[in-house]
Scaffold this motif. Structure first.
Motif, PDB file in Angstrom:
ATOM      1  N   ARG A 288       0.847  -1.194   0.000  1.00  0.00           N
ATOM      2  CA  ARG A 288       0.000   0.000   0.000  1.00  0.00           C
ATOM      3  C   ARG A 288       0.883   1.246   0.000  1.00  0.00           C
ATOM      4  NH1 ARG A 288      -1.000   1.573   5.421  1.00  0.00           N
ATOM      5  NH2 ARG A 288      -3.160   2.200   5.061  1.00  0.00           N
TER       6      ARG A 288
ATOM      7  N   THR B 259       0.768   5.277   0.672  1.00  0.00           N
ATOM      8  CA  THR B 259      -0.115   6.152   1.433  1.00  0.00           C
ATOM      9  C   THR B 259      -0.401   7.492   0.767  1.00  0.00           C
ATOM     10  OG1 THR B 259       1.704   7.089   2.733  1.00  0.00           O
ATOM     11  CG2 THR B 259       0.632   5.097   3.594  1.00  0.00           C
TER      12      THR B 259
ATOM     13  N   ILE C 167      -5.324   5.865  -0.599  1.00  0.00           N
ATOM     14  CA  ILE C 167      -5.028   4.834   0.389  1.00  0.00           C
ATOM     15  C   ILE C 167      -6.301   4.232   0.988  1.00  0.00           C
ATOM     16  CG2 ILE C 167      -4.752   6.548   2.233  1.00  0.00           C
ATOM     17  CD1 ILE C 167      -2.865   3.155   1.786  1.00  0.00           C
TER      18      ILE C 167
ATOM     19  N   THR D 249       3.459  -1.481   3.969  1.00  0.00           N
ATOM     20  CA  THR D 249       3.156  -0.073   3.707  1.00  0.00           C
ATOM     21  C   THR D 249       4.403   0.698   3.309  1.00  0.00           C
ATOM     22  OG1 THR D 249       1.325  -0.105   5.289  1.00  0.00           O
ATOM     23  CG2 THR D 249       2.232   2.060   4.700  1.00  0.00           C
TER      24      THR D 249
ATOM     25  N   GLU E 180       5.189   4.371   3.346  1.00  0.00           N
ATOM     26  CA  GLU E 180       4.702   5.661   3.822  1.00  0.00           C
ATOM     27  C   GLU E 180       5.164   6.793   2.895  1.00  0.00           C
ATOM     28  OE1 GLU E 180       2.659   6.385   6.142  1.00  0.00           O
ATOM     29  OE2 GLU E 180       2.546   4.554   7.366  1.00  0.00           O
TER      30      GLU E 180
END
Length: 252
Positions: free
Chosen positions: A192, A194, A201, A221, A223
């Motif tokens: 993912r 963000t 997201i 993730t 970031e």
């Protein structure tokens, strides 16, 4: 002796091509992976190409590696998510170790994407039937695909390489999906991002939750990453792939 690392098959998103993985490939190879990047038919400039055409092509590539007794992990970006998932359906016990979606769509098989897009009133960021009937382009890819973390030099390198996309590929039916099969539980990964402007997201999280959540998916993730971490953060993507593949291996 542990088995050789799986081969990573890279599946690009809409408007892109195998070229987009230029920086990602050496980052994965540095970790000991063999890598192949495909060019999907949907960006060949041929109108009418569908998701089924794309999935059939990726499946042929995957099966060529399986026939050479290689194990395979498919890493798919954006539009490529449902394509890769369709391509590996039924191959969980034939050498496909798993699927990793990189800020990618996760759609159920049989979904009518065209109906969803029509209900939305179209895609506001795209121009239809350009440069010719049955193809379409993003209006402002520079501001859409690359913020906030792709360097200007990489953006300038990528922009002229974007290709028209087949409208039929985005407006059609989603093929049957491997992620829906119990055989892939624990062998699905999602990276993912963000700060993604293309697939926000919250939508990424909602799709994973709707597809079985953490019981089925290994989630990592990045970031602050936008939609193109293969350009901005290839070594971080490679590290995430390594962590997810280690989980897949433990499940086998």
């Amino acid at each position: 002796m542990s088995p050789p690392k799986p081969t990573i098959i890279l599946v690009h998103g809409a408007w892109h091509g195998a070229w987009c993985w230029k920086f990602q490939i050496p980052a994965l190879e540095a970790l000991g992976y063999a890598v192949e990047a495909v060019d999907l038919p949907c960006t060949s400039g041929i109108a009418g190409t569908t998701q089924f055409d794309d999935a059939a092509y990726v499946r042929s590539v995957v099966k060529s590696h399986l026939s050479a007794d290689e194990r395979v992990v498919v890493l798919a970006h954006s539009y490529g998510g449902p394509i890769a998932s369709a391509a590996i359906k039924g191959l969980a016990d034939q050498g496909v170790l798993g699927l990793i979606a990189l800020c990618a769509y996760v759609f159920p098989g049989g979904m009518d994407q065209g109906a969803v897009i029509r209900d939305m009133g179209g895609l506001p960021y795209a121009t239809w039937d350009v440069p010719s009937e049955g193809l379409f382009l993003v209006n402002d890819p520079r501001s859409f695909f690359y913020p906030p973390d792709v360097a200007a030099d990489e953006v300038n390198w990528a922009m002229p390489r974007l290709r028209p996309q087949s409208m039929a590929a985005n407006m059609g039916i989603v093929p049957p999906q491997a992620w829906e099969d119990d055989s892939y539980v624990g062998r699905l990964g999602y990276i993912r991002c963000t700060a993604d402007l293309v697939i926000p997201i919250q939508l990424q999280d909602d799709m994973v939750a709707g597809a079985g959540g953490l019981e089925k998916w290994v989630v990592h993730t990045l970031e602050g990453s936008g939609h193109s971490p293969f350009l901005s953060r290839p070594h971080e993507v490679a590290a995430a792939v390594q962590e997810i593949v280690d989980v897949f291996e433990a499940k086998m």
